[in-house]
Scaffold this active site. Sequence first.
Site, short mmCIF file in Angstrom:
data_model
loop_
_atom_site.label_atom_id
_atom_site.label_comp_id
_atom_site.label_asym_id
_atom_site.label_seq_id
_atom_site.Cartn_x
_atom_site.Cartn_y
_atom_site.Cartn_z
N TYR A 30 -14.01 8.58 -12.42
CA TYR A 30 -14.09 7.26 -11.76
C TYR A 30 -14.82 6.26 -12.66
O TYR A 30 -14.36 5.12 -12.84
CB TYR A 30 -14.81 7.44 -10.42
CG TYR A 30 -14.81 6.23 -9.52
CD1 TYR A 30 -13.68 5.86 -8.81
CD2 TYR A 30 -15.96 5.45 -9.37
CE1 TYR A 30 -13.68 4.76 -7.96
CE2 TYR A 30 -15.98 4.35 -8.53
CZ TYR A 30 -14.84 4.01 -7.82
OH TYR A 30 -14.85 2.92 -6.99
N ASP A 39 0.85 -1.20 0.00
CA ASP A 39 0.00 0.00 0.00
C ASP A 39 0.88 1.24 0.00
O ASP A 39 2.03 1.23 0.48
CB ASP A 39 -0.90 0.00 1.25
CG ASP A 39 -2.17 0.82 1.07
OD1 ASP A 39 -3.26 0.21 0.96
OD2 ASP A 39 -2.08 2.07 1.04
N THR A 61 -16.75 2.02 3.73
CA THR A 61 -15.29 2.04 3.96
C THR A 61 -14.88 3.52 4.12
O THR A 61 -15.69 4.42 3.85
CB THR A 61 -14.51 1.46 2.76
OG1 THR A 61 -14.59 2.40 1.68
CG2 THR A 61 -15.01 0.11 2.32
N LYS A 77 -13.04 2.98 -14.20
CA LYS A 77 -13.49 1.63 -13.81
C LYS A 77 -14.03 0.86 -15.02
O LYS A 77 -13.87 -0.37 -15.08
CB LYS A 77 -14.55 1.73 -12.70
CG LYS A 77 -13.98 2.24 -11.37
CD LYS A 77 -12.98 1.27 -10.76
CE LYS A 77 -12.56 1.67 -9.36
NZ LYS A 77 -11.66 0.70 -8.73
N ASP A 98 3.31 2.10 -4.58
CA ASP A 98 2.46 3.14 -5.16
C ASP A 98 2.11 2.70 -6.58
O ASP A 98 2.98 2.63 -7.44
CB ASP A 98 3.21 4.48 -5.19
CG ASP A 98 2.38 5.59 -5.81
OD1 ASP A 98 1.27 5.32 -6.32
OD2 ASP A 98 2.87 6.75 -5.80
N VAL A 99 0.82 2.42 -6.82
CA VAL A 99 0.43 1.86 -8.12
C VAL A 99 0.62 2.84 -9.27
O VAL A 99 0.56 2.45 -10.43
CB VAL A 99 -1.03 1.35 -8.13
CG1 VAL A 99 -1.22 0.19 -7.17
CG2 VAL A 99 -2.04 2.46 -7.89
N THR A 123 -15.98 5.92 1.28
CA THR A 123 -17.36 6.37 1.10
C THR A 123 -17.91 7.13 2.31
O THR A 123 -19.10 7.45 2.35
CB THR A 123 -18.28 5.18 0.78
OG1 THR A 123 -18.08 4.15 1.77
CG2 THR A 123 -17.97 4.61 -0.59
#
Length: 247
Positions: free
Chosen positions: A135, A28, A170, A139, A49-50, A173
């Site tokens: 987003y 993460d 989570t 996605k 870090d993606v 949200t």
Amino acid sequence: MVVGGASGIGRAAADRLTAAGHHVVVADVNADAARTAAAEIGGDWLYLDVTDERSVAAGFTALDDVAVVVNCAGLSMPGPIVDLELSAWQTTVDVCLTGTFLVLKHAGRRIVDGGSIVCVASLNGRQPGTGMAAYCAAKAGVLMLVEVAALELAERGVRVNAVSPGLVDTPLTEGISFIPGLREEYLENTPLGRAGTPGDVADTIAFLASPASGWMTGSAIDLNGGAHMRGYPDLLGRIKALADDDG
Ligand code: NAI
């Protein structure tokens, strides 16, 4: 390896995969939370870090015999298209879409033959919502990337699938509760009448990681209490109503 495993859905996935007998590495960008999560599950952690290819490549190179990779890293920067800063668009696409590409690229190189990769997409990959342009677009891209990766990795028996959650409680949200009526509108649009828990999603991730889904690849599982059969809440309408009330 659970990328984005320090919080929310990824954290629950780390629990479930540990319970299923895996030795889990929590990867993460939030190193402190990853370290804590790893200590709690008796696993390992690493900073990843993606959005940074060197970081993703180093993370996978550090591991031998990776059998399961779950990518849960994600964020959302909402706003109407006509006002959306390019930087907000780019940050969302970088983390959600380009990040998925980089994880698939380096997981695809390192994962063992017969392994399983699970990407967390979203209901928004197939259902549009006002204020969610970056987003939703990212996605939707994730869902297609998963299919292409499934085709390319099938010759090694590596399976690539997605799970597409609806509203899950989570840290991501938490903000919706500050917009009056928004959560209620989500739930009115959810036939089963409740939000998901991280555990709901983690159970499906664990299924996709296991031999029980051994004949599945290139698939996306809708996991949203049935919300994909109804409409998506009008986020911008709710924000406008809130501003009108305040003004
Ligand atoms: P969260 O905010 O609790 O967890 C996201 C994790 O990703 C955090 O640990 C964060 O540090 C990590 N992360 C963020 N940027 C990163 C980066 N550049 N590199 C590595 N890690 C990074 O959020 P949640 O809800 O658990 O989300 C997990 C995934 O599920 C995301 O892809 C999200 O888009 C998706 N999702 C969530 C839904 C929800 O209602 N919570 C619904 C549909 C999809």
